[in-house]
Design a protein around this motif. Sequence first.
Motif, PDB file in Angstrom:
ATOM      1  N   GLN A 137       0.833  -1.208   0.000  1.00 44.55           N
ATOM      2  CA  GLN A 137       0.000   0.000   0.000  1.00 44.55           C
ATOM      3  C   GLN A 137       0.873   1.266   0.000  1.00 44.55           C
ATOM      4  OE1 GLN A 137      -3.548  -0.511   2.269  1.00 44.55           O
ATOM      5  NE2 GLN A 137      -3.894   1.666   2.552  1.00 44.55           N
ATOM      6  N   ALA A 138       2.021   1.188   0.663  1.00 46.88           N
ATOM      7  CA  ALA A 138       2.966   2.314   0.614  1.00 46.88           C
ATOM      8  C   ALA A 138       3.459   2.516  -0.819  1.00 46.88           C
ATOM      9  CB  ALA A 138       4.143   2.063   1.557  1.00 46.88           C
ATOM     10  N   ALA A 139       3.621   1.398  -1.536  1.00 46.61           N
ATOM     11  CA  ALA A 139       4.018   1.497  -2.946  1.00 46.61           C
ATOM     12  C   ALA A 139       2.910   2.163  -3.757  1.00 46.61           C
ATOM     13  CB  ALA A 139       4.346   0.110  -3.500  1.00 46.61           C
ATOM     14  N   ASP A 140       1.664   1.761  -3.518  1.00 42.66           N
ATOM     15  CA  ASP A 140       0.524   2.376  -4.222  1.00 42.66           C
ATOM     16  C   ASP A 140       0.565   3.902  -4.066  1.00 42.66           C
ATOM     17  OD1 ASP A 140      -0.375  -0.251  -4.497  1.00 42.66           O
ATOM     18  OD2 ASP A 140      -1.853  -0.086  -2.875  1.00 42.66           O
ATOM     19  N   ILE A 141       0.769   4.311  -2.835  1.00 43.67           N
ATOM     20  CA  ILE A 141       0.667   5.746  -2.525  1.00 43.67           C
ATOM     21  C   ILE A 141       1.851   6.516  -3.096  1.00 43.67           C
ATOM     22  CG2 ILE A 141       0.696   7.408  -0.611  1.00 43.67           C
ATOM     23  CD1 ILE A 141      -0.814   5.219   1.046  1.00 43.67           C
ATOM     24  N   THR A 142       3.055   5.966  -2.876  1.00 45.25           N
ATOM     25  CA  THR A 142       4.255   6.715  -3.264  1.00 45.25           C
ATOM     26  C   THR A 142       4.496   6.682  -4.776  1.00 45.25           C
ATOM     27  OG1 THR A 142       5.576   4.754  -2.781  1.00 45.25           O
ATOM     28  CG2 THR A 142       5.434   6.434  -1.057  1.00 45.25           C
ATOM     29  N   ALA A 143       4.029   5.634  -5.446  1.00 41.55           N
ATOM     30  CA  ALA A 143       4.231   5.543  -6.897  1.00 41.55           C
ATOM     31  C   ALA A 143       3.629   6.756  -7.591  1.00 41.55           C
ATOM     32  CB  ALA A 143       3.611   4.258  -7.450  1.00 41.55           C
ATOM     33  N   PHE A 144       2.553   7.273  -7.022  1.00 41.48           N
ATOM     34  CA  PHE A 144       1.871   8.416  -7.641  1.00 41.48           C
ATOM     35  C   PHE A 144       2.186   9.722  -6.920  1.00 41.48           C
ATOM     36  CE2 PHE A 144      -0.197   4.465  -8.524  1.00 41.48           C
ATOM     37  CZ  PHE A 144      -0.190   4.497  -9.908  1.00 41.48           C
ATOM     38  N   LYS A 145       3.127   9.634  -5.945  1.00 41.63           N
ATOM     39  CA  LYS A 145       3.521  10.790  -5.136  1.00 41.63           C
ATOM     40  C   LYS A 145       2.300  11.463  -4.532  1.00 41.63           C
ATOM     41  CE  LYS A 145       7.849  11.179  -7.509  1.00 41.63           C
ATOM     42  NZ  LYS A 145       8.937  11.945  -8.058  1.00 41.63           N
ATOM     43  N   ALA A 146       1.350  10.628  -4.102  1.00 42.55           N
ATOM     44  CA  ALA A 146       0.142  11.168  -3.480  1.00 42.55           C
ATOM     45  C   ALA A 146       0.508  11.774  -2.129  1.00 42.55           C
ATOM     46  CB  ALA A 146      -0.892  10.063  -3.301  1.00 42.55           C
ATOM     47  N   ASP A 147       0.105  13.010  -1.917  1.00 46.76           N
ATOM     48  CA  ASP A 147       0.337  13.632  -0.605  1.00 46.76           C
ATOM     49  C   ASP A 147      -0.937  13.632   0.236  1.00 46.76           C
ATOM     50  OD1 ASP A 147      -1.072  15.535  -2.009  1.00 46.76           O
ATOM     51  OD2 ASP A 147       0.483  17.067  -1.941  1.00 46.76           O
ATOM     52  N   THR A 148      -2.057  13.324  -0.396  1.00 49.39           N
ATOM     53  CA  THR A 148      -3.352  13.366   0.281  1.00 49.39           C
ATOM     54  C   THR A 148      -4.095  12.063   0.024  1.00 49.39           C
ATOM     55  OG1 THR A 148      -3.387  15.731  -0.259  1.00 49.39           O
ATOM     56  CG2 THR A 148      -5.439  14.761   0.535  1.00 49.39           C
ATOM     57  N   VAL A 149      -4.416  11.355   1.112  1.00 46.44           N
ATOM     58  CA  VAL A 149      -5.063  10.057   0.955  1.00 46.44           C
ATOM     59  C   VAL A 149      -6.347  10.015   1.791  1.00 46.44           C
ATOM     60  CG1 VAL A 149      -4.756   7.553   1.147  1.00 46.44           C
ATOM     61  CG2 VAL A 149      -2.805   8.991   0.571  1.00 46.44           C
ATOM     62  N   PRO A 150      -7.487  10.243   1.140  1.00 43.15           N
ATOM     63  CA  PRO A 150      -8.762  10.212   1.870  1.00 43.15           C
ATOM     64  C   PRO A 150      -9.121   8.774   2.243  1.00 43.15           C
ATOM     65  CG  PRO A 150      -8.972  11.382  -0.247  1.00 43.15           C
ATOM     66  CD  PRO A 150      -7.685  10.615  -0.271  1.00 43.15           C
ATOM     67  N   VAL A 151      -9.228   8.515   3.530  1.00 46.72           N
ATOM     68  CA  VAL A 151      -9.494   7.147   4.015  1.00 46.72           C
ATOM     69  C   VAL A 151     -10.305   7.189   5.303  1.00 46.72           C
ATOM     70  CG1 VAL A 151      -7.524   5.856   3.073  1.00 46.72           C
ATOM     71  CG2 VAL A 151      -7.223   7.252   5.120  1.00 46.72           C
ATOM     72  N   GLY A 152     -10.809   6.025   5.703  1.00 44.46           N
ATOM     73  CA  GLY A 152     -11.443   5.866   7.008  1.00 44.46           C
ATOM     74  C   GLY A 152     -10.384   5.767   8.099  1.00 44.46           C
ATOM     75  N   ASP A 153     -10.825   5.916   9.346  1.00 43.86           N
ATOM     76  CA  ASP A 153      -9.885   5.912  10.478  1.00 43.86           C
ATOM     77  C   ASP A 153      -9.050   4.633  10.554  1.00 43.86           C
ATOM     78  OD1 ASP A 153     -10.847   8.374  11.267  1.00 43.86           O
ATOM     79  OD2 ASP A 153     -12.446   7.476  12.500  1.00 43.86           O
ATOM     80  N   ASP A 154      -9.619   3.516  10.094  1.00 42.53           N
ATOM     81  CA  ASP A 154      -8.903   2.243  10.199  1.00 42.53           C
ATOM     82  C   ASP A 154      -7.655   2.211   9.314  1.00 42.53           C
ATOM     83  OD1 ASP A 154     -10.430   2.259   7.840  1.00 42.53           O
ATOM     84  OD2 ASP A 154     -10.458   0.072   7.763  1.00 42.53           O
ATOM     85  N   GLN A 155      -7.526   3.188   8.420  1.00 42.05           N
ATOM     86  CA  GLN A 155      -6.370   3.203   7.521  1.00 42.05           C
ATOM     87  C   GLN A 155      -5.203   4.048   8.022  1.00 42.05           C
ATOM     88  OE1 GLN A 155      -6.089   1.377   4.416  1.00 42.05           O
ATOM     89  NE2 GLN A 155      -7.701   0.343   5.581  1.00 42.05           N
ATOM     90  N   GLU A 156      -5.397   4.725   9.158  1.00 42.60           N
ATOM     91  CA  GLU A 156      -4.309   5.552   9.691  1.00 42.60           C
ATOM     92  C   GLU A 156      -3.008   4.748   9.915  1.00 42.60           C
ATOM     93  OE1 GLU A 156      -3.451   8.534   9.844  1.00 42.60           O
ATOM     94  OE2 GLU A 156      -1.834   8.504  11.335  1.00 42.60           O
ATOM     95  N   PRO A 157      -3.096   3.512  10.451  1.00 41.27           N
ATOM     96  CA  PRO A 157      -1.853   2.745  10.610  1.00 41.27           C
ATOM     97  C   PRO A 157      -1.131   2.502   9.282  1.00 41.27           C
ATOM     98  CG  PRO A 157      -3.626   1.718  11.855  1.00 41.27           C
ATOM     99  CD  PRO A 157      -4.263   2.806  11.043  1.00 41.27           C
ATOM    100  N   MET A 158      -1.884   2.397   8.188  1.00 41.40           N
ATOM    101  CA  MET A 158      -1.250   2.188   6.873  1.00 41.40           C
ATOM    102  C   MET A 158      -0.481   3.443   6.467  1.00 41.40           C
ATOM    103  SD  MET A 158      -2.399  -0.684   6.549  1.00 41.40           S
ATOM    104  CE  MET A 158      -3.740  -1.602   7.262  1.00 41.40           C
ATOM    105  N   LEU A 159      -1.097   4.585   6.734  1.00 42.11           N
ATOM    106  CA  LEU A 159      -0.443   5.835   6.358  1.00 42.11           C
ATOM    107  C   LEU A 159       0.788   6.059   7.217  1.00 42.11           C
ATOM    108  CD1 LEU A 159      -3.641   7.898   5.721  1.00 42.11           C
ATOM    109  CD2 LEU A 159      -2.009   7.061   4.051  1.00 42.11           C
ATOM    110  N   GLU A 160       0.692   5.714   8.494  1.00 39.75           N
ATOM    111  CA  GLU A 160       1.838   5.849   9.397  1.00 39.75           C
ATOM    112  C   GLU A 160       2.984   4.981   8.888  1.00 39.75           C
ATOM    113  OE1 GLU A 160       2.131   8.084  11.685  1.00 39.75           O
ATOM    114  OE2 GLU A 160       4.181   7.360  12.047  1.00 39.75           O
TER     115      GLU A 160
END
Length: 340
Positions: A137-160
């Motif tokens: 999931q970190a690869a998903d996010i960083t591949a697109f250089k996303a700085d903003t990821v709208p998610v539910g609270d359960d996804q905070e550990p993924m962002l961390e």
Amino acid sequence: MAKHTILTADRPTGKLHLGHYLGSLKNRVRLQNSGEYDNFIMIADMQALTDNARNPQKIQASLIEVMLDYLAVGLNPSKSTIFVQSQIPALNELTMYYLDLVTLARLKRNPTVKTEIKQKGFGESVPAGFLTYPVSQAADITAFKADTVPVGDDQEPMLEQSREIVRSFNSIYRTNVLVEPKGLFPQKGHGRLPGLDGNAKMSKSLNNAIYLSDEPEVLHQKIMRMYTDPKHIHVADPGQIEGNIVFEYLDIFATDQAEVTSLKQQYQAGGLGDVKVKRYLEEVLNAVLTPIQKERKHYSQDIGEVYRMLQKGSLHANEVANQTLQEVRAAIGVNYFDNK
Ligand code: TRP
């Protein structure tokens, strides 16, 4: 200044429901139409396979259902890049590099993954791919250089975990190629829709969901079975509003809140039956779902075209992800044959 970049994603394990709509899709459409962001929307089929490897038909079938739900609510391939995770090979290579920056102990501590392992009953037999999906999931996010990821609270550990990986990567390889993502969370009180049975969460696995594609007849059945006030037996009895899901839904979806207030007063005083309130809710939800279903029908008449939209989105996503991958390779120094 460069635009901010948004990445959102869903695992294709079934159709999307009203909970998704309220907690996420509605907001994504708003962000898309604001024109203030570069939007990437991913159908996370590889992540879905991490606990469905023996059931790929489910993922395959759900892929198109999720895309139809996206189109039906107004996510638009001419405004957002909508693509399929498995069609972006760069994500896998990025995942491999990131895995070297993460310890097994850290993976085992991820609270969302821990909960899921319990819920799914994996015990010690958790698939390695499942335990490591936060890295993917970190690869998903960083591949697109996303700085903003709208998610539910359960996804905070993924962002961390993603931010930790970004910081390690940038510091070890002395670069600023990777961008730290921030979560964009639903406001308090918004976002979570309770299930039909009164459970705090609407979810496919709890079998308490109203799907965006539920036809009026199905909706009717579901609403009639909805949890209300168990002590409200006779129409003349005073009823309770607190914890009464039918009224919670009305609070959220009814456009005429004066009518809701008046219904609440009658209900609490006694003399208003559950069926009447439910019929009103049926009207309210049909008003939400009918336009969505009209769009859904329109797109489902040409499934070939829907696949072509996903293919086109995936082509563009590949270009962006490959560019990041090149920069990552260069930062690590595994770009041996560049400029040779
Ligand atoms: N884990 C997310 C979910 O279950 C889906 C997902 C996959 C995701 N990759 C992502 C969400 C990247 C945000 C960013 O809903």
